[in-house]
Scaffold this motif. Structure first.
Motif, PDB file in Angstrom:
ATOM      1  N   GLN A 447       0.954  -1.235   0.058  1.00  0.00           N
ATOM      2  CA  GLN A 447       0.079  -0.095  -0.142  1.00  0.00           C
ATOM      3  C   GLN A 447       0.877   1.247  -0.040  1.00  0.00           C
ATOM      4  N   TYR A 448      -0.033   2.219  -0.266  1.00  0.00           N
ATOM      5  CA  TYR A 448       0.890   3.534  -0.410  1.00  0.00           C
ATOM      6  C   TYR A 448      -0.157   4.776  -0.305  1.00  0.00           C
ATOM      7  N   LEU A 449       0.301   6.000   0.186  1.00  0.00           N
ATOM      8  CA  LEU A 449      -0.503   7.033   0.399  1.00  0.00           C
ATOM      9  C   LEU A 449      -0.346   7.941  -0.882  1.00  0.00           C
ATOM     10  N   SER A 450      -1.440   8.330  -1.483  1.00  0.00           N
ATOM     11  CA  SER A 450      -1.415   9.132  -2.799  1.00  0.00           C
ATOM     12  C   SER A 450      -2.009  10.443  -2.440  1.00  0.00           C
ATOM     13  N   ASP A 451      -1.213  11.519  -2.583  1.00  0.00           N
ATOM     14  CA  ASP A 451      -1.368  12.960  -2.221  1.00  0.00           C
ATOM     15  C   ASP A 451      -1.692  13.683  -3.581  1.00  0.00           C
ATOM     16  N   PRO A 452      -2.916  14.143  -3.899  1.00  0.00           N
ATOM     17  CA  PRO A 452      -3.145  14.971  -5.090  1.00  0.00           C
ATOM     18  C   PRO A 452      -2.351  16.245  -4.980  1.00  0.00           C
ATOM     19  N   ALA A 453      -1.816  16.722  -3.801  1.00  0.00           N
ATOM     20  CA  ALA A 453      -1.005  17.880  -3.598  1.00  0.00           C
ATOM     21  C   ALA A 453       0.478  17.671  -3.734  1.00  0.00           C
ATOM     22  N   HIS A 454       0.793  16.398  -3.895  1.00  0.00           N
ATOM     23  CA  HIS A 454       2.216  16.141  -4.404  1.00  0.00           C
ATOM     24  C   HIS A 454       2.249  14.677  -5.278  1.00  0.00           C
ATOM     25  N   PRO A 455       1.683  14.858  -6.405  1.00  0.00           N
ATOM     26  CA  PRO A 455       1.500  13.984  -7.154  1.00  0.00           C
ATOM     27  C   PRO A 455       3.058  13.531  -7.919  1.00  0.00           C
TER      28      PRO A 455
END
Length: 645
Positions: A447-455
């Motif tokens: 799993q991973y954290l996906s952050d639209p502010a840091h694509p």
């Protein structure tokens, strides 16, 4: 689609006879050139003088059946009154200039070889573009029936143009060929729908097949700089005929990642920059799904019952960042719907239109051997047109001529994908491994954290557009990010060649309600690979992670491209999609790597990760971080089905 204007150029790195492009940019060039490239430049310079000495230019306004006149420039050999030459037609939305008597093109036809062989070259501004009359419609929907003289499309315009040129143009031998690259490749494919009996040879090159998959979308994901930069110029209205085009967009910064991130949600593109002046952008924004608007721009169903007297040679590049889908699908559609028709395919290692400019020896840091472009021009393309337009007999060309990267050799097949390729399944496994063995019990997911502010960036290059080289870029920068999952084989004990499309089936879960899924197929070089003097001096080829194929899937379209669906948070969900074709050998000692991620910016617009009816209308508050899981357990098996030669 790029603005494709082959032209003479000074020798700057590897860009010979370069292409002016609305958005597919070359990030970096290096000063090392091959003898073939130097020879190509000399040919380009010499051709400029040859055209003026051996060709006569005439400009026409050709009337269509509805009375609209299309501006057409014809270059005929000076001895056309004595020798009957065939006509080569190129229809384009990118200008047939230079306009005016005494002003000549720098190059004619598909290649220098064909120009010297002698043809009548006719270039036409399509309806509503540059000096032609009428209204331009992007990828104008084609009609299966035409009820009257005002019932027109690109097929009827092609028919009327051919009929007029045969009767009123320079004296000719009664045979016509058509070719074009990118948008002109689409007009070449629609030209087949004219079904004019004189059209004996057609070569759609990097054509559009379906505009929901070509250029601006990939499996529903929106290619942001690809569309934004192109439409900012091309999409502006043209009230009346003009010989000049629109200026390109000025970003005010060389950093596209920063520019598009600061732009925010997609709706800000029109609000802050276009301001209602780009009609097609707003049409796209109103049709986020594969509805009737896009289905009408799907050329594939119309490519049936074609004139069997027309031979077709579709051409594409495996490193074409713009219209790889179109080349493969135009060939496939004609093949399936026209049994017995002469229908061939050529796929090389090229970038968009690379077979018509330069030598094709390098794409970014990756070398493809000696002059694949010149081989194609002299040994495949020129003989194809000569056979059907001059000799009047079938060309002795294979069904599919395909370049195999990794080994850098041309191969021929009786069909594409090759019938002899065997399906095998690569399974994602625990501990960052992938292989042909099914996963065992144990660790069930990563799993991973996906952050639209840091694509995740799509490239290390600082650029405002989509670079041509991204298709072969080193992916080490991505594998070091925590929001990119990396899986790889052990070093291969023998060569392995993949040929054809790849079917991905990801088993995933997310804490959000929408997500993108990017799959990248990568060739990992051995650590002791020596450097190539023609690559970027800052890049070391030892351990290079060469992307050989990549694709994105917008998760909301996993079951239907017409009816998007939200994810249920935490629920394991199957996401199937097709990764486009390749022909590549992973050599002994190399590794096959697969990377999975959920952002690819700014190449692909950011998914809010919150399901909204239309991402073009999303607000800033809709963009939320989410944790994504990729499962690789016996119960939930993520996998790639490949074709192995």
């Amino acid at each position: 689609m790029s603005h494709f204007f082959p032209h003479a150029a000074t020798l700057t790195g590897l860009l010979l006879a370069s292409t002016l492009s609305g958005y597919a940019q070359s990030a970096i060039t290096y000063p090392v050139t091959s003898e073939a490239e130097k020879a190509q430049l000399a040919i380009t310079v010499a051709d400029t003088a040859y055209i003026q000495q051996h060709y006569t230019k005439t400009e026409y306004q050709i009337p269509m059946r509805d009375g609209v006149k299309l501006y057409t420039v014809v270059y005929a050999p000076n001895d056309a009154d004595k020798v009957r030459y065939p006509i080569m037609l190129n229809r384009t939305p990118y200008a047939v200039g230079p306009y005016g008597a005494g002003k000549y093109k720098y190059s004619l036809g598909p290649s220098s070889t064909m120009m010297h062989e002698g043809y009548i070259f006719a270039y036409q501004d399509v309806r509503g573009r540059y000096m032609s009359e009428g209204q331009f419609v992007d990828v104008r929907p084609e009609k299966d029936t035409h009820k009257g003289k005002n019932d027109i499309d690109e097929g009827t315009d092609t028919f009327d143009t051919i009929a007029w040129l045969l009767k009123h143009g320079p004296k000719n031998n009664g045979r016509v060929g058509q070719w074009g690259i990118s948008y002109p490749g689409y007009y070449t494919a629609t030209g087949l729908l004219s079904r004019h009996p004189a059209l004996k040879a057609s070569s759609p090159q990097a054509p559009i097949a379906d505009w929901f998959w070509d250029d601006f979308h990939h499996n529903g994901a929106f290619f942001l700089p690809h569309a934004f930069n192109f439409l900012a110029s091309f999409g502006l209205a043209r009230p009346q005929p003009t010989p000049t085009g629109n200026p390109s967009f000025k970003h005010g910064t060389p950093d596209g990642y920063d520019f598009f991130l600061k732009m925010g949600p997609l709706k800000n593109a029109d609000a802050n920059y276009y301001k209602g002046k780009v009609a097609f952008w707003n049409e796209m924004a109103s049709h986020p799904n594969y509805d009737e608007f896009w289905q009408a721009r799907n050329l594939r169903p119309h490519l049936k019952d074609l004139n069997k007297g027309t031979a077709v040679l579709t051409v594409g590049g495996f490193n074409d960042a713009e219209d790889l889908f179109g080349a493969l699908k135009i060939y496939e559609s004609i093949e399936k719907q026209n049994p017995g028709m002469r229908n061939g395919l050529v796929m090389g290692p090229w970038v968009h239109g690379g077979w018509a400019r330069g030598t094709g020896e390098m794409v970014g840091n990756v070398a493809y051997g000696e002059s694949p472009s010149l081989y194609y021009q002299k040994e495949i393309e020129a003989p194809f047109f000569k056979s059907y337009l001059k000799d009047g007999k079938p060309a002795a060309t294979p069904e599919a001529t395909v370049f195999e990267s990794g080994t850098n050799r041309w191969r021929t097949f009786e069909a594409w994908p090759p019938k002899e390729a065997k399906e095998r399944t690569l399974y994602f496994q625990a501990a960052g491994k992938i292989g042909f063995d099914k996963p065992a019990s144990g660790s069930e997911y990563d799993q991973y954290l996906s952050d639209p502010a840091h694509p995740v960036p799509f490239s290390e290059a600082t650029t405002t557009g989509m670079t041509r080289e991204y298709m072969t870029d080193d992916q080490r920068f991505a594998s070091r990010r925590p929001d990119v999952l990396t899986y790889q084989t052990e070093p291969l004990t023998e060569d392995m060649t993949l040929a054809g499309p790849i079917q991905a089936l990801l088993q995933v879960a997310t804490t959000g309600t929408d997500a993108d899924w990017v799959v990248k197929i990568i060739d990992v070089y051995p650590d002791d690979t020596p450097n190539n003097p023609r690559t970027n001096p800052a890049v070391k080829l030892g351990g290079y992670q060469q992307m050989v194929r990549s694709e994105v899937m917008r998760g909301r379209f996993r079951n239907s491209f017409s009816k998007p669906e939200a994810f249920v948070p935490g629920q394991v969900t199957a996401v199937p999609f097709t990764v486009q074709d390749l022909c590549h050998t992973f050599q002994k000692g190399h590794r096959l790597m697969v990377q999975v991620q959920s952002s690819w910016f700014p190449l692909v617009d950011r998914n809010p990760q919150t399901f909204v009816p239309n991402i073009f209308e999303a607000d800033e508050k809709d963009f939320q971080t989410a944790t994504h899981r990729l499962y690789h357990s016996p119960e939930h098996t993520s996998q790639l089905t490949v074709k192995v030669l």
